[in-house]
Design an enzyme around this catalytic site. Structure first.
Site, PDB file in Angstrom:
ATOM      1  N   ARG A  68       0.846  -1.187   0.000  1.00 59.58           N
ATOM      2  CA  ARG A  68       0.000   0.000   0.000  1.00 59.58           C
ATOM      3  C   ARG A  68       0.885   1.242   0.000  1.00 59.58           C
ATOM      4  NH1 ARG A  68      -2.074   1.165   4.318  1.00 59.58           N
ATOM      5  NH2 ARG A  68      -1.506  -0.569   5.658  1.00 59.58           N
ATOM      6  N   TYR A 212      -1.560  -3.680  -6.737  1.00 55.27           N
ATOM      7  CA  TYR A 212      -1.357  -4.496  -5.546  1.00 55.27           C
ATOM      8  C   TYR A 212      -2.333  -4.238  -4.404  1.00 55.27           C
ATOM      9  CZ  TYR A 212       1.416  -7.491  -2.550  1.00 55.27           C
ATOM     10  OH  TYR A 212       1.840  -8.530  -1.769  1.00 55.27           O
ATOM     11  N   LYS A 221      -9.687  -1.714   1.776  1.00 60.99           N
ATOM     12  CA  LYS A 221      -9.365  -0.518   2.565  1.00 60.99           C
ATOM     13  C   LYS A 221     -10.137   0.709   2.066  1.00 60.99           C
ATOM     14  CE  LYS A 221      -6.355  -2.952   4.810  1.00 60.99           C
ATOM     15  NZ  LYS A 221      -6.670  -3.413   6.173  1.00 60.99           N
ATOM     16  N   HIS A 241     -11.001  -1.424  11.564  1.00 62.84           N
ATOM     17  CA  HIS A 241      -9.888  -2.299  11.168  1.00 62.84           C
ATOM     18  C   HIS A 241      -9.700  -3.345  12.273  1.00 62.84           C
ATOM     19  CE1 HIS A 241      -5.370  -2.442   9.875  1.00 62.84           C
ATOM     20  NE2 HIS A 241      -6.080  -3.320   9.198  1.00 62.84           N
ATOM     21  N   SER A 263      -1.072  -3.032  11.646  1.00 60.14           N
ATOM     22  CA  SER A 263      -0.481  -4.114  10.853  1.00 60.14           C
ATOM     23  C   SER A 263       0.726  -4.713  11.590  1.00 60.14           C
ATOM     24  CB  SER A 263      -0.041  -3.579   9.492  1.00 60.14           C
ATOM     25  OG  SER A 263      -1.147  -2.992   8.860  1.00 60.14           O
ATOM     26  N   CYS A 265       0.835  -6.870  13.970  1.00 65.05           N
ATOM     27  CA  CYS A 265       0.687  -7.081  15.408  1.00 65.05           C
ATOM     28  C   CYS A 265      -0.125  -8.343  15.695  1.00 65.05           C
ATOM     29  CB  CYS A 265       0.048  -5.872  16.069  1.00 65.05           C
ATOM     30  SG  CYS A 265       1.081  -4.405  16.003  1.00 65.05           S
ATOM     31  N   ASP A 288      -9.784  -8.876   9.444  1.00 68.05           N
ATOM     32  CA  ASP A 288      -9.237  -7.552   9.095  1.00 68.05           C
ATOM     33  C   ASP A 288     -10.230  -6.394   9.235  1.00 68.05           C
ATOM     34  OD1 ASP A 288      -6.931  -6.058   8.206  1.00 68.05           O
ATOM     35  OD2 ASP A 288      -7.911  -5.780   6.288  1.00 68.05           O
ATOM     36  N   ARG A 380       1.812 -12.045   0.187  1.00 70.57           N
ATOM     37  CA  ARG A 380       0.461 -12.300   0.692  1.00 70.57           C
ATOM     38  C   ARG A 380      -0.102 -13.642   0.246  1.00 70.57           C
ATOM     39  NH1 ARG A 380      -2.036  -7.951   3.772  1.00 70.57           N
ATOM     40  NH2 ARG A 380      -0.462  -6.329   3.751  1.00 70.57           N
TER      41      ARG A 380
END
Ligand code: OXD
Ligand code: MN
Length: 598
Positions: A68, A212, A221, A241, A263, A265, A288, A380
């Site tokens: 991103r 991507y 998102k 989120h 992200s 975590c 997510d 991913r």
């Protein structure tokens, strides 16, 4: 809105971008077969060994298009103050002029796909529809996994349903300005000219130059969080989120818990936690994004609006998240992972030892002495959520599930104890608004270098975060506070004086969830500290863990000096929102300061 509005929009976009053909997607099985075959033919996909990993593919991106792009992500509200200090802003008229220039002729020589999709089960009152136009078959294949693509959505739009228009182009036309044909590449993109633009007032998304992930799969998102948060503000709900799980206790009581973490975590790991505690079970509903809204019983109900997982591969392994590894045995798209000589996938952390003779994410030969990572750190896996072996049977309940608890967490080597229960909703919102994650892992001493990532929404909030805090606070007025989920803060990442993690994490986080459930059930298992209610040492189940009393005390400690520093730092952060900062949260900060002094 109506069908003619949709058709007019598709025609306008085609007039601007000039594709060779317009293809309407219907979400059918044959469409999926066809798009995957085309991706193989184009060289974007390579088929993995069908015996080891049936119906699965790997894509290798352009090395310049791997993540991103936050610096090129814009919230173009009419007024700059409505985007707020945490977002990039450009005046909408100026941005539209720039985008029109970029998109003009950008699909020449390519097909333009029109993807009608739903975020949430089609018949859910919480679902919202979108239509993505893209010139990328990779986006079509991925959207078919991540969202519910269906021609039924066109019928619903024809019947008057609202929808969010989302336009995406890789920005690499196959016919140049002189009319000459240009050769395609396996991963077309235009990394010098990336734009990921949200117009909150008109609820539009425009994305250019990147193929991507969150840049191009616009249901995720861009729609479910950035535009979603704006819809949620205007309509009285929340777009977050967060992961979503169901916990079942030995007494067969069921609790639903959502958790927001920045992200890297461990959101996906917690969503797929395998309990080792007799009688306790955790099941997955989402990993997510969560949308939540009050229901007619005055409770907060929640859905996962997605239909698939787009998880970070490196670090996901047999020892850390076996459920994820088992769930991607087939029907998965892998991006920027390494491949083995048998035509299977590999990445750092999948197994302890790397196999010999890999091909790395760039397509080059790789071995253990190569001195670089075989998979890109942001590689991913993408798979349909119904393949997740720990999936809860109520995950797609149209009415959603009633939420019992919300957890906020970050990566904190110091200061933040393993778990804290908020004192009330307002204090819980304060915990969410002040989440931080350490950028560097070392950070011994008072406070490490922190990036505040409120509600783990820093890159995803579609409007001024000060207003967003206010929106969260408003739920205590709209609903009976006794019906609201209990808010907690957790931190698996506290380190000792030798820089070692004190808490084992992963499956052992079940022990913290047990404490959370105990708190919801009103157990006397916490003690008051200046920052909130922290587990009593004896109330946390540590049986079978090699955790000394001293280490446990370290894990739960609240140090007044370092917290005073942190409070001063929070004050500075709050100031950045100027007069948008809600008074209630300033009061919470004052309360914290006075409890620290007491
Ligand atoms: C993220 C993601 O970047 O989920 O947060 O892809
Ligand atoms: Mn995410």
């Amino acid at each position: 809105m109506s069908l003619s509005t949709l058709k007019r929009w598709v025609t306008e976009v085609a007039d601007l971008t000039d594709p060779t053909e317009i293809v309407w997607c219907d979400g059918s099985y044959p469409e999926g077969q066809k798009i995957n075959a085309l991706l193989v033919e184009n060289g974007t996909f390579e088929k993995l060994n069908q015996k080891i990993r049936p119906n699965s593919f790997i894509a290798r991106t352009d090395p310049a298009d791997v993540a991103r792009v936050e610096s090129r992500t814009f919230i173009c509200s009419e007024e700059e103050k409505d985007a707020g200090p945490t977002n990039n802003w450009v005046e909408p008229a100026k941005m539209r002029a720039e985008l029109n220039e970029k998109f003009a002729g950008s699909m020449r020589g390519r097909k333009m796909y029109v993807i009608p999709f739903s975020m949430g089960p089609l018949n859910s009152p919480l679902a919202r529809y979108g239509v993505e136009i893209t010139d990328s078959p990779y986006v079509v294949a991925s959207m078919r996994i991540m969202t519910r693509v269906s021609d039924k959505i066109v019928d619903r739009i024809a019947a008057g349903a609202d929808w969010v228009p989302a336009i995406h182009s890789v920005g690499q036309p196959l016919i140049d300005d002189q009319g000459n044909t240009v050769a395609d590449t396996p991963w077309p993109c235009n990394p010098e000219n990336v734009y990921v633009v949200q117009f909150p007032e008109t609820r539009e998304i425009w994305s250019f130059g990147s193929g991507y992930g969150g840049n191009s799969l616009l249901g995720k998102k861009a729609m479910a969080l950035r535009i979603g948060s704006v819809l949620a503000r205007d309509e009285g709900w929340l777009a977050e989120h967060m992961l979503l799980i169901r916990i079942t206790t030995p007494e067969k009581k069921k609790y639903h818990v959502a958790a927001a973490f920045p992200s890297a975590c461990g959101k996906t790991n917690l969503a797929m936690l395998q309990s080792q505690m007799p009688g306790w079970k955790v099941e997955t509903l989402g990993d997510d994004i969560v949308w939540m809204a009050p229901n007619d019983r005055g409770k907060i109900r929640a859905i996962n609006p997605e239909n698939g997982l787009f998880g970070v591969a490196p670090g996901t392994g047999i020892s850390t998240n076996k459920v994820a590894v088992d769930s991607m045995r087939e029907g998965a798209i892998f991006t920027n992972v390494a491949t083995t000589k048998d035509g299977d996938v590999w990445w750092e952390g999948l197994t302890d030892e790397a196999p010999d003779h890999l091909t790395d994410w760039k397509g080059d030969p790789w071995n253990k002495d190569s001195g670089k990572a075989a998979a890109h750190p942001n590689a991913r896996f993408c798979l349909p959520i119904d393949q997740v072996t720990s999936l809860s049977d109520n995950w797609a309940e149209p009415e959603g599930v009633e939420l019992d608890a919300i957890l906020f967490g970050g990566r904190r080597a110091t200061n933040v104890p393993l778990a804290v229960r908020s004192l009330n909703w307002q204090h819980g919102v304060f915990l969410g608004a002040t989440i931080a994650s350490e950028q560097t892992a070392a950070a011994e001493g008072p406070i490490g270098i922190l990036r505040r990532d409120p509600f783990a929404m820093l890159p995803f909030c579609g409007y001024n975060m000060g207003d967003y805090f206010g929106h969260w606070l408003s739920f205590a007025e709209k609903l009976d506070p006794a019906n609201l989920p209990t808010i907690f803060q957790v931190n698996w990442f506290r380190k000792d004086e030798n820089g070692k993690f004190i808490w084992p994490g992963f499956g052992e986080n079940m022990r913290v969830l047990q404490w959370v459930v105990g708190q919801i059930e009103g157990k006397d298992s916490s003690i008051a500290t200046p920052i909130g209610m922290v587990p009593k040492a004896e109330a946390l189940n540590t049986e079978g863990l090699r955790l000394s009393e001293e280490k446990l005390a370290q894990l739960l400690a609240v140090d007044r000096d370092t917290w005073s520093h942190e409070a001063a730092e929070i004050a500075g952060f709050f100031e950045s929102f100027g007069d948008k900062m809600p008074e209630e949260l300033k009061v919470e900060l004052q309360n914290l300061e006075s409890r620290l002094r007491a």
